[in-house]
Write an enzyme that holds these catalytic residues in place. Structure first.
Site, PDB file in Angstrom:
ATOM      1  N   ASP A   8       9.971   6.241  11.208  1.00  0.00           N
ATOM      2  CA  ASP A   8      11.632   5.872  11.373  1.00  0.00           C
ATOM      3  C   ASP A   8      11.834   7.258  12.277  1.00  0.00           C
ATOM      4  OD1 ASP A   8      12.012   8.035   9.605  1.00  0.00           O
ATOM      5  OD2 ASP A   8      13.300   7.191   8.306  1.00  0.00           O
ATOM      6  N   HIS A   9      13.228   7.287  12.550  1.00  0.00           N
ATOM      7  CA  HIS A   9      13.701   8.376  13.142  1.00  0.00           C
ATOM      8  C   HIS A   9      13.425   9.668  12.786  1.00  0.00           C
ATOM      9  CE1 HIS A   9      16.764   6.976  10.232  1.00  0.00           C
ATOM     10  NE2 HIS A   9      17.203   8.204  10.633  1.00  0.00           N
ATOM     11  N   CYS A  65       8.400   9.298   7.545  1.00  0.00           N
ATOM     12  CA  CYS A  65      10.031   9.270   7.494  1.00  0.00           C
ATOM     13  C   CYS A  65      10.449  10.761   7.238  1.00  0.00           C
ATOM     14  CB  CYS A  65      10.575   8.106   6.265  1.00  0.00           C
ATOM     15  SG  CYS A  65      10.217   8.691   4.842  1.00  0.00           S
ATOM     16  N   THR A  67      11.301  12.557   4.568  1.00  0.00           N
ATOM     17  CA  THR A  67      10.825  12.899   3.523  1.00  0.00           C
ATOM     18  C   THR A  67       9.493  12.603   3.275  1.00  0.00           C
ATOM     19  OG1 THR A  67      11.752  11.401   1.899  1.00  0.00           O
ATOM     20  CG2 THR A  67      12.733  13.694   2.259  1.00  0.00           C
ATOM     21  N   HIS A  98     -10.262   9.856  -4.862  1.00  0.00           N
ATOM     22  CA  HIS A  98      -9.837   8.988  -6.175  1.00  0.00           C
ATOM     23  C   HIS A  98      -9.054   7.837  -6.081  1.00  0.00           C
ATOM     24  CE1 HIS A  98     -10.325  12.314  -9.509  1.00  0.00           C
ATOM     25  NE2 HIS A  98     -11.384  12.435  -8.818  1.00  0.00           N
ATOM     26  N   ARG A 132     -15.672   4.726 -11.624  1.00  0.00           N
ATOM     27  CA  ARG A 132     -14.384   4.425 -12.466  1.00  0.00           C
ATOM     28  C   ARG A 132     -13.228   4.306 -11.416  1.00  0.00           C
ATOM     29  NH1 ARG A 132     -15.268   9.616 -12.286  1.00  0.00           N
ATOM     30  NH2 ARG A 132     -13.557  11.332 -12.444  1.00  0.00           N
ATOM     31  N   HIS A 133     -13.177   4.982 -10.356  1.00  0.00           N
ATOM     32  CA  HIS A 133     -11.828   4.934  -9.609  1.00  0.00           C
ATOM     33  C   HIS A 133     -11.704   3.553  -8.943  1.00  0.00           C
ATOM     34  CE1 HIS A 133     -11.361   8.935 -10.349  1.00  0.00           C
ATOM     35  NE2 HIS A 133     -12.680   9.214  -9.995  1.00  0.00           N
TER      36      HIS A 133
HETATM   37  C1  RB5 Z   1      16.430   8.815   7.168  1.00  0.00           C
HETATM   38  O1  RB5 Z   1      17.679   9.460   7.116  1.00  0.00           O
HETATM   39  C2  RB5 Z   1      15.622   9.197   5.720  1.00  0.00           C
HETATM   40  O2  RB5 Z   1      16.562   8.697   4.482  1.00  0.00           O
HETATM   41  C3  RB5 Z   1      14.302   8.791   6.072  1.00  0.00           C
HETATM   42  O3  RB5 Z   1      13.875   9.243   6.927  1.00  0.00           O
HETATM   43  C4  RB5 Z   1      13.261   9.133   4.766  1.00  0.00           C
HETATM   44  O4  RB5 Z   1      13.495  10.636   4.412  1.00  0.00           O
HETATM   45  C5  RB5 Z   1      13.628   8.235   3.425  1.00  0.00           C
HETATM   46  O5  RB5 Z   1      13.070   8.525   2.423  1.00  0.00           O
END
Ligand code: RB5
Length: 144
Positions: A8-9, A65, A67, A98, A132-133
């Protein structure tokens, strides 16, 4: 190996850096977007990636993304997708050993490109242990 990448951005900048880094090494990543920094929705990137992997148009996916959390949650809603957020080097190894992840995930706002490149290398060099995995992965697919 065919590798696709999408973000995403919040992950756009890191995506572009990875595309450039691997292109310099002669490795072309299939870019599924987003193609600019305009705000967009990470579930859309996760959907494109899930379809690409499940249709066998790529063997490995890289999702980014801000995070790495939202896009991991979204990608893991698709049966057959095993998306792992590689937040450190040990995790990068275990995600293959795993979990046999078929999508690896990073945070564009939380990770340095050098760390991400190193973790991709660790993941790629590691073998899935099977045994097992395999049973555990099958249970995930059965929803048990
Ligand atoms: C976008 O602002 C942000 O929420 C997204 O990139 C991400 O971190 C969501 O989990």
């Amino acid at each position: 190996m065919k590798i696709a990448i999408a973000s995403d951005h919040g992950g756009f900048e890191l995506k572009q850096e990875l595309i450039r880094h691997y292109a310099d090494l002669g490795i072309i990543l299939q870019d599924l977007g987003t193609y600019n920094t305009d705000s967009c929705d990470y579930p859309d990137a996760a959907k494109k990636m899930a379809e690409t992997i499940l249709n066998r148009q790529a063997e490995l996916g890289i999702l980014i993304c801000g995070t790495g959390i939202g896009i991991s949650i979204a990608a893991n809603r698709y049966h057959g997708i095993r998306a792992a957020l590689l937040y450190d080097d040990f995790t990068a190894e275990m995600a293959k050993k795993h979990n046999n992840a078929n999508v690896i995930v990073f945070g564009g706002r939380t990770m340095q490109v050098s760390d991400v490149v190193r973790r991709i290398g660790i993941f790629m060099q590691t073998e899935f242990e099977g045994g097992r995995h395999n049973r555990r992965i099958e249970k995930i697919e059965e929803g048990k």
